[in-house]
Design an enzyme around this catalytic site. Structure first.
Site, mmCIF file in Angstrom:
data_model
loop_
_atom_site.group_PDB
_atom_site.id
_atom_site.type_symbol
_atom_site.label_atom_id
_atom_site.label_comp_id
_atom_site.label_asym_id
_atom_site.label_seq_id
_atom_site.Cartn_x
_atom_site.Cartn_y
_atom_site.Cartn_z
ATOM 1 N N GLU A 103 60.890 -19.238 65.970
ATOM 2 C CA GLU A 103 59.542 -18.746 65.671
ATOM 3 C C GLU A 103 59.527 -17.292 65.182
ATOM 4 O OE1 GLU A 103 56.230 -20.145 67.577
ATOM 5 O OE2 GLU A 103 57.138 -21.975 66.823
ATOM 6 N N HIS B 25 58.601 -0.029 77.320
ATOM 7 C CA HIS B 25 60.037 0.210 77.534
ATOM 8 C C HIS B 25 60.712 -1.138 77.791
ATOM 9 C CE1 HIS B 25 59.298 4.701 78.820
ATOM 10 N NE2 HIS B 25 58.915 4.435 77.583
ATOM 11 N N HIS C 73 64.965 4.041 73.850
ATOM 12 C CA HIS C 73 63.673 4.398 74.461
ATOM 13 C C HIS C 73 62.731 3.194 74.604
ATOM 14 C CE1 HIS C 73 60.210 7.485 74.819
ATOM 15 N NE2 HIS C 73 59.797 6.311 75.228
ATOM 16 N N GLU D 23 52.048 10.352 74.028
ATOM 17 C CA GLU D 23 52.359 9.745 72.728
ATOM 18 C C GLU D 23 51.108 9.582 71.861
ATOM 19 O OE1 GLU D 23 55.317 9.790 72.092
ATOM 20 O OE2 GLU D 23 56.527 9.256 73.841
HETATM 21 P P1 13P Z 1 52.887 8.965 79.053
HETATM 22 O O1 13P Z 1 52.835 8.790 80.550
HETATM 23 O O2 13P Z 1 52.526 10.373 78.629
HETATM 24 O O3 13P Z 1 52.069 7.916 78.353
HETATM 25 O O4 13P Z 1 54.401 8.800 78.586
HETATM 26 C C1 13P Z 1 55.116 7.634 78.878
HETATM 27 C C2 13P Z 1 56.083 7.284 77.820
HETATM 28 O O5 13P Z 1 56.500 6.145 77.727
HETATM 29 C C3 13P Z 1 56.539 8.330 76.868
HETATM 30 O O6 13P Z 1 57.227 7.780 75.792
HETATM 31 ZN ZN ZN Z 2 58.076 5.800 76.238
#
Ligand code: 13P
Ligand code: ZN
Length: 276
Positions: free
Chosen positions: A171, A143, A212, A117
């Protein structure tokens, strides 16, 4: 000159990554983190940096970050392992004078590349460096379970997500008064999603990727982690409230309680039995 892993910005980075792991936001290699070094921090670590390796393409253009240094997590590296082995999991990278290529100057000692990313991190940094007059230095992707769950049930609109999450904790409007942005599902890891995310970062400090996770931007590790934590906690409360609103299918009734009181010879005051 101290070891790079003892520099305070490296220690702050590692602690934040571990805090995120402990929250359950970083299954496997999920999530990534980046920090834009201050000039004095670059000077502090420079004597210990490796000889420059080859320039590699970032995958996008970030001229506003030309010559900057970043501490970043490695692609495929587990947040869980960062605290025990930072040199293998994270890296300091340097950008070229056009903001088109990077090279690794420290870390990833067992091999590897910066997070997949990186285009989104760097495009977000470029926007935030400009709009915050260089104040923001941290971009964090996690995540976050509850925010992700909400993206399956709420309309994917900035207004709806902001309003719902503001409402769940007093808050929240104070912590993210500018609101937050949401983008529909996209393929992660490339320039397209980076462009869409960085557009949101022009006006918000939080961008949600449907199904995601989340990106947060902030001045330092505490503020950026705190922002992620606040939004995710608010999402958790919202999910609990929505779940409770589904109502009960069956329950212990008033009459059941009266029968219980009789058989067990206890006094259950009527005012607790009767439901308004
Ligand atoms: P990376 O391991 O390349 O950082 O990817 C993890 C991720 O969350 C992709 O969105
Ligand atoms: Zn991710």
């Amino acid at each position: 000159m101290m070891n790079i892993i003892d520099a305070s910005f490296v220690r702050g980075f590692v602690k934040m990554a571990d805090d995120g792991f402990k929250q359950g936001w970083h299954e496997r290699n999920g999530g990534n983190l980046s920090y834009r070094l201050k000039t004095e921090e670059v000077e502090e670590v420079k004597p210990r940096l490796n000889c420059p390796g080859e320039w590699l393409p970032i995958g996008t253009n970030v001229p506003g970050l030309a010559g900057d240094y970043f501490l970043v997590t490695g692609s495929g590296k587990y947040f869980r392992n960062i605290i025990d082995n930072p040199e293998a999991c994270i890296a300091i990278i340097e950008l070229d004078d056009k903001g088109e290529n990077y090279r690794i100057r420290w870390g990833l000692v067992e091999g590897g590349t910066p997070t997949s990313e990186l285009p989104t991190h760097l495009m977000n940094h470029e926007v935030k460096k400009k709009v915050t007059h260089e104040k923001h230095r941290v971009i964090y992707h996690a995540h976050t379970t509850n925010v992700i769950a909400l993206t399956f049930v709420l309309p994917l609109s900035d207004e709806i997500f902001t309003r719902e999450l503001w409402e769940m904790a007093t808050e929240c409007p104070v912590v993210f008064p500018d609101g937050l942005g949401v983008i529909g599902w996209m393929v992660p890891g490339g320039r397209e999603i980076a462009i869409e995310t960085s557009k949101l970062m022009e006006k918000y400090d939080v961008a949600i990727w449907a199904h995601h996770g989340m990106f947060c931007s902030g001045e330092d590790f505490d503020l950026t982690f705190g922002l992620m934590h606040t939004v995710e906690k608010s999402a958790e409360i919202l999910i609990k409230v929505m779940s409770m609103n589904s109502g009960k299918n069956q329950t212990i009734t008033e009459d059941n309680l009266r029968d219980l009181a009789k058989d067990f010879n206890v006094n259950l005051p009527e005012r607790f039995l009767y439901k308004k």
